[in-house]
Design an enzyme around this catalytic site. Structure first.
Site, PDB file in Angstrom:
ATOM      1  N   HIS A 162      39.706  36.944  41.863  1.00 18.26           N
ATOM      2  CA  HIS A 162      39.348  35.956  40.844  1.00 18.26           C
ATOM      3  C   HIS A 162      40.508  34.999  40.578  1.00 18.26           C
ATOM      4  CE1 HIS A 162      35.772  35.477  38.157  1.00 18.26           C
ATOM      5  NE2 HIS A 162      36.584  34.597  37.563  1.00 18.26           N
ATOM      6  N   SER A 182      28.917  27.080  39.574  1.00 17.10           N
ATOM      7  CA  SER A 182      29.145  28.204  38.679  1.00 17.10           C
ATOM      8  C   SER A 182      28.015  28.352  37.664  1.00 17.10           C
ATOM      9  CB  SER A 182      30.470  28.000  37.933  1.00 17.10           C
ATOM     10  OG  SER A 182      30.625  28.933  36.890  1.00 17.10           O
ATOM     11  N   ARG A 227      44.218  36.430  29.366  1.00 15.92           N
ATOM     12  CA  ARG A 227      44.860  35.201  29.831  1.00 15.92           C
ATOM     13  C   ARG A 227      45.664  34.594  28.695  1.00 15.92           C
ATOM     14  NH1 ARG A 227      39.204  33.211  32.682  1.00 15.92           N
ATOM     15  NH2 ARG A 227      38.966  35.093  33.962  1.00 15.92           N
TER      16      ARG A 227
END
Length: 376
Positions: free
Chosen positions: A275, A106, A164
């Site tokens: 995702h 990442s 989130r």
């Protein structure tokens, strides 16, 4: 505890990690409906069990982007992996290399691309986000190329971060977050010693040049919100295609029209992905979106998929829906958090064993034979 499945690894990780880290990897956006459907829609797929088919020689080998590998899987790019085990990206990359599958690093990893590339015995893939600073993106591409990364995974489904809720409740963000994280770490002494102290530095290696060497999680969360670029369009990807000469994989495609656009710009592959349910809640699960996309572009580029994959059986299901390969995200991070690199090795061995059983009982001998004919 006895670990025999990804579910067991998840529970072992929950027991070992501070809450803010477990909830960060385990959670999704909003009410987490898409997160749940990723798992349930895939698990609800019924298979045709066949008998007397001579499955004495079952092979899980395949070829992705010209490279033969032992399984049709790769370890997905997951941010902050180095917070789940000591130098976690390095441990995961080594386990992937030993098993003969790709590891994708990442952009927002703890260990930078140079450290991971040098420590791994095999080439890695590199993931890049859409960032406002094009010069920094170019620098990252150069560093990835110099580190011998063989494929670029360009993530396009994050023009803005998803909402989130778990992160605010857990201490990853929100009021008094640093103090809450410290208290949680003290309650997990094994993690605090192995990772909190011995796993340093905890800077985000790839973005340290812009965040600074002493950056922390607050800097990371703020940087995420400030630097993703909502203005990017398909035409802006031309310069990436010009800069990157290896395989280019567009990650975050859920619509057949977007898949066609990826093929039109010359992408070598796409990842059908929402995702991990961490962006827009209420969108299709990967399993629901995959068949139409595979039908639309499967003859023009390599279709990969992620989302809800928790076993080798799920890998077979994704292949039956039209994917040529599957990315493992949460599954490998649970294993890494629970047992480090050996945990990732154990997980990949489990995936292979479960794939072999599923293939034998559906009457196929090779990955190339897995298609929708094995679905009931």
């Amino acid at each position: 505890m006895i670990v025999a499945s990804t579910t067991d690894f998840r529970e072992a990780a929950r027991r070992k990690l501070p809450r803010f880290l477990f909830d960060y990897i385990d959670g999704g956006a909003y009410a987490e409906r898409t997160l749940g459907r990723n798992v349930s829609d895939l698990a609800d797929l019924s298979l045709r069990q066949r008998v007397l088919r001579d499955v004495s020689r079952v092979s899980t080998k395949t070829t992705l982007f010209g490279v033969e590998q032992s399984l049709p899987v790769a370890l997905a790019p997951v941010g902050l992996t180095g917070m789940y085990a000591r130098r976690g990206e390095v441990q995961a990359a080594r386990a992937a290399a030993a098993k003969g599958v790709p590891f994708c690093l990442s952009t927002v990893s703890v260990c930078d691309v140079d450290e991971v590339s040098k420590a791994s015995a095999a080439p890695i893939w590199f993931q890049l986000y859409v960032l406002r600073d094009r010069g920094f993106m170019r620098d990252l591409l150069v560093r990835a190329r110099e580190a011998s990364a063989t494929a670029l995974v360009f993530t396009v489904d994050m023009p803005v971060p998803g909402a989130r809720y778990r992160d605010a409740h857990s201490g990853m963000s929100g009021p008094n977050a640093a103090a809450r994280r410290m208290l949680q770490a003290l309650g997990r002494p094994t993690w605090a010693w192995e990772v909190g102290l011995m796993g340093r530095p905890h800077t985000l290696g790839n973005v340290a040049p812009v965040l600074g060497e002493n950056s922390g999680l607050e800097d990371f969360m703020g940087w995420l919100g400030a630097n993703f670029d909502p203005a990017i369009t398909w035409k802006d990807l031309d310069w990436i295609r010009d800069l990157w000469k290896g395989p280019l994989i567009i990650k975050g495609v859920l619509d057949p029209e977007d898949a066609k656009a990826a093929a039109d710009i010359g992408a070598d592959g796409i990842v059908v992905s929402n995702h991990g349910g961490r962006q827009l809640d209420g969108v299709l699960s990967s399993a629901r979106a995959l068949p139409a996309i595979a039908d639309a572009v499967g003859d023009r580029l390599t279709v990969l998929a992620d989302g809800g994959v928790r076993s080798g059986l799920d890998v077979v299901r994704m292949l039956a829906l039209g994917a040529k390969g599957v990315l493992l995200g949460r599954a490998f991070v649970y294993a890494l958090a629970a047992r480090g690199g050996p945990g990732v090795t154990q997980l990949l061995d489990l995936i292979e064993t479960e794939m072999r059983v599923a293939m034998a009982l559906t009457g196929v001998n090779s990955v190339s034979q897995i298609d929708r004919s094995i679905l009931a």
